[in-house]
Design a protein around this motif. Structure first.
Motif, mmCIF file in Angstrom:
data_model
loop_
_atom_site.group_PDB
_atom_site.id
_atom_site.type_symbol
_atom_site.label_atom_id
_atom_site.label_comp_id
_atom_site.label_asym_id
_atom_site.label_seq_id
_atom_site.Cartn_x
_atom_site.Cartn_y
_atom_site.Cartn_z
ATOM 1 N N GLN A 16 -2.305 24.056 0.643
ATOM 2 C CA GLN A 16 -2.516 24.652 -0.671
ATOM 3 C C GLN A 16 -1.417 25.667 -0.976
ATOM 4 O O GLN A 16 -0.705 26.134 -0.084
ATOM 5 N N GLY A 17 -1.306 25.985 -2.243
ATOM 6 C CA GLY A 17 -0.366 27.016 -2.658
ATOM 7 C C GLY A 17 1.080 26.648 -2.393
ATOM 8 O O GLY A 17 1.485 25.491 -2.509
ATOM 9 N N GLU A 18 1.851 27.659 -1.989
ATOM 10 C CA GLU A 18 3.286 27.469 -1.803
ATOM 11 C C GLU A 18 3.613 26.560 -0.625
ATOM 12 O O GLU A 18 4.702 25.994 -0.558
ATOM 13 N N THR A 19 2.668 26.431 0.308
ATOM 14 C CA THR A 19 2.921 25.598 1.494
ATOM 15 C C THR A 19 2.434 24.158 1.300
ATOM 16 O O THR A 19 2.527 23.359 2.223
ATOM 17 N N ALA A 20 1.897 23.831 0.120
ATOM 18 C CA ALA A 20 1.366 22.489 -0.117
ATOM 19 C C ALA A 20 2.477 21.441 -0.057
ATOM 20 O O ALA A 20 3.606 21.675 -0.483
ATOM 21 N N VAL A 21 2.131 20.295 0.497
ATOM 22 C CA VAL A 21 3.064 19.169 0.589
ATOM 23 C C VAL A 21 2.411 17.952 -0.071
ATOM 24 O O VAL A 21 1.300 17.563 0.300
ATOM 25 N N ASP A 22 3.089 17.367 -1.040
ATOM 26 C CA ASP A 22 2.597 16.164 -1.703
ATOM 27 C C ASP A 22 3.137 14.935 -0.979
ATOM 28 O O ASP A 22 4.270 14.504 -1.219
ATOM 29 N N ALA A 23 2.304 14.390 -0.093
ATOM 30 C CA ALA A 23 2.734 13.218 0.682
ATOM 31 C C ALA A 23 2.728 11.960 -0.169
ATOM 32 O O ALA A 23 3.601 11.100 -0.033
ATOM 33 N N LEU A 24 1.740 11.833 -1.037
ATOM 34 C CA LEU A 24 1.656 10.711 -1.986
ATOM 35 C C LEU A 24 1.605 11.299 -3.385
ATOM 36 O O LEU A 24 0.742 12.133 -3.682
ATOM 37 N N GLY A 44 8.487 9.232 7.314
ATOM 38 C CA GLY A 44 8.201 10.377 6.478
ATOM 39 C C GLY A 44 8.041 10.069 5.011
ATOM 40 O O GLY A 44 7.833 10.977 4.200
ATOM 41 N N SER A 45 8.100 8.792 4.643
ATOM 42 C CA SER A 45 8.013 8.424 3.218
ATOM 43 C C SER A 45 6.579 8.381 2.707
ATOM 44 O O SER A 45 6.357 8.330 1.498
ATOM 45 N N GLY A 46 5.602 8.373 3.616
ATOM 46 C CA GLY A 46 4.203 8.354 3.198
ATOM 47 C C GLY A 46 3.444 7.100 3.584
ATOM 48 O O GLY A 46 2.279 6.937 3.209
ATOM 49 N N LYS A 47 4.075 6.199 4.350
ATOM 50 C CA LYS A 47 3.410 4.938 4.715
ATOM 51 C C LYS A 47 2.129 5.193 5.514
ATOM 52 O O LYS A 47 1.078 4.619 5.212
ATOM 53 N N ILE A 216 7.122 -7.121 -1.872
ATOM 54 C CA ILE A 216 7.278 -5.959 -1.007
ATOM 55 C C ILE A 216 7.076 -4.710 -1.850
ATOM 56 O O ILE A 216 7.573 -4.611 -2.974
ATOM 57 N N TYR A 217 6.321 -3.771 -1.299
ATOM 58 C CA TYR A 217 6.249 -2.438 -1.887
ATOM 59 C C TYR A 217 7.081 -1.509 -1.024
ATOM 60 O O TYR A 217 6.835 -1.369 0.173
ATOM 61 N N HIS A 218 8.069 -0.901 -1.639
ATOM 62 C CA HIS A 218 8.935 0.044 -0.944
ATOM 63 C C HIS A 218 8.477 1.442 -1.334
ATOM 64 O O HIS A 218 8.491 1.792 -2.515
ATOM 65 N N ASP A 221 9.631 8.718 -1.155
ATOM 66 C CA ASP A 221 9.257 10.050 -1.653
ATOM 67 C C ASP A 221 7.871 10.068 -2.285
ATOM 68 O O ASP A 221 7.634 10.699 -3.318
ATOM 69 N N GLY A 222 6.950 9.337 -1.660
ATOM 70 C CA GLY A 222 5.564 9.402 -2.098
ATOM 71 C C GLY A 222 5.189 8.526 -3.268
ATOM 72 O O GLY A 222 4.063 8.604 -3.772
ATOM 73 N N VAL A 223 6.112 7.680 -3.738
ATOM 74 C CA VAL A 223 5.785 6.733 -4.806
ATOM 75 C C VAL A 223 6.236 5.341 -4.371
ATOM 76 O O VAL A 223 7.088 5.191 -3.497
ATOM 77 N N THR A 224 5.657 4.313 -4.983
ATOM 78 C CA THR A 224 5.987 2.940 -4.613
ATOM 79 C C THR A 224 6.825 2.263 -5.684
ATOM 80 O O THR A 224 6.645 2.490 -6.877
ATOM 81 N N VAL A 225 7.724 1.424 -5.209
ATOM 82 C CA VAL A 225 8.519 0.562 -6.080
ATOM 83 C C VAL A 225 8.281 -0.872 -5.627
ATOM 84 O O VAL A 225 8.502 -1.202 -4.452
ATOM 85 N N GLU A 226 7.797 -1.723 -6.531
ATOM 86 C CA GLU A 226 7.557 -3.119 -6.166
ATOM 87 C C GLU A 226 8.867 -3.893 -6.227
ATOM 88 O O GLU A 226 9.646 -3.769 -7.173
ATOM 89 N N GLU A 227 9.099 -4.697 -5.200
ATOM 90 C CA GLU A 227 10.295 -5.519 -5.125
ATOM 91 C C GLU A 227 9.895 -6.968 -4.876
ATOM 92 O O GLU A 227 8.909 -7.241 -4.191
#
Length: 247
Positions: A16-24, A44-47, A216-218, A221-227
């Protein structure tokens, strides 16, 4: 094709707060029943976080997940018993087979339906049907320590399928295998997905199997791109190799 699993705007924040990390940061995916798709991305991409959310191992922060026609998560779980959800609706195949060493092959596969209340005789019949489908019924009474690596992975796939889940999550299922056996496992997953109408998501770093995926879903940085994948059927081994009991 019928949708096996659909994910919309799925997010996961640690802390939470300043230390929060958005993995997805907003994952969108859709995998149809009978389809096998690849999920790739750097460390580290969120898989792993995504797989844990899909497997109801950790709680997402926001978004929606639908299995078949049932919305199981919508900014909170709509399912009261997550253990039952994991047991009955989600199959898992891991990098290591994680077979129970003191149970034979049949009992390793039959254990999940037994835990779900299926009578022992019926659970063993279901297990044997899958072992036949995977052409490993001749090892039904063998202990895990007596199996080759490829045989152990087939048993793990049977265990993942035994409750006929709408989705299977396969986490690096070919990592410990050589090229030939890795291709055999992917061929099996494709065959089983079609036969049992199951949606299969394969998380992998294994470059030798990536050309086999049609989609394939690549994750970056916590988001997916369909290929669009290559979907090279020639990369899969012929059925004669699939049915080799020594693999």
């Amino acid at each position: 094709m019928r949708t096996g699993i659909q994910i919309q705007g799925l997010k996961k924040r640690y802390g939470q707060g300043e230390t929060a990390v958005d993995a997805l940061k907003g994952i969108d995916m859709e995998v149809s029943s009978g389809e096998v798709v690849g999920l790739i991305g750097p460390s580290g991409s969120g898989k792993s976080t995504l797989l844990k959310c899909l497997g109801a191992v950790i709680d997402p922060t926001a978004g929606q997940m639908t299995l078949g026609d049932e919305v199981i998560y919508s900014d909170g779980w709509n399912v009261k018993d997550l253990r039952a959800l994991r047991r009955d609706k989600i199959g898992f195949v891991f990098q290591a087979p994680y077979l129970i060493p003191f149970l034979d092959v049949t009992d390793n596969v039959a254990l999940l339906p037994m835990l779900a209340g299926v009578p022992n005789k019926e659970a063993r019949r279901q297990a044997l049907d899958l072992l036949v489908a995977l052409d490993i019924q001749h090892r039904a009474k063998a202990m895990p320590s007596q199996l080759s690596g490829g045989e152990q992975q087939r048993v793990a796939i049977a265990r993942g399928l035994v409750n006929h889940p709408p989705v299977i999550l396969a986490d690096e299922p070919t990592a410990p295998l050589d090229s030939e056996r890795a291709m055999t496992v992917i061929r099996i997953l494709n065959d089983m997905a079609r036969q049992f109408d199951t949606a299969v998501i394969v998380v992998t770093h294994d470059e030798k199997i990536i050309p086999t995926f049609k989609r394939i879903y690549h994750i970056r940085d916590g988001v997916t791109v369909e290929e669009v994948g290559e979907g090279k059927s020639s990369a899969l081994l012929p059925s004669s190799t699939l049915l080799n009991p020594n693999q």
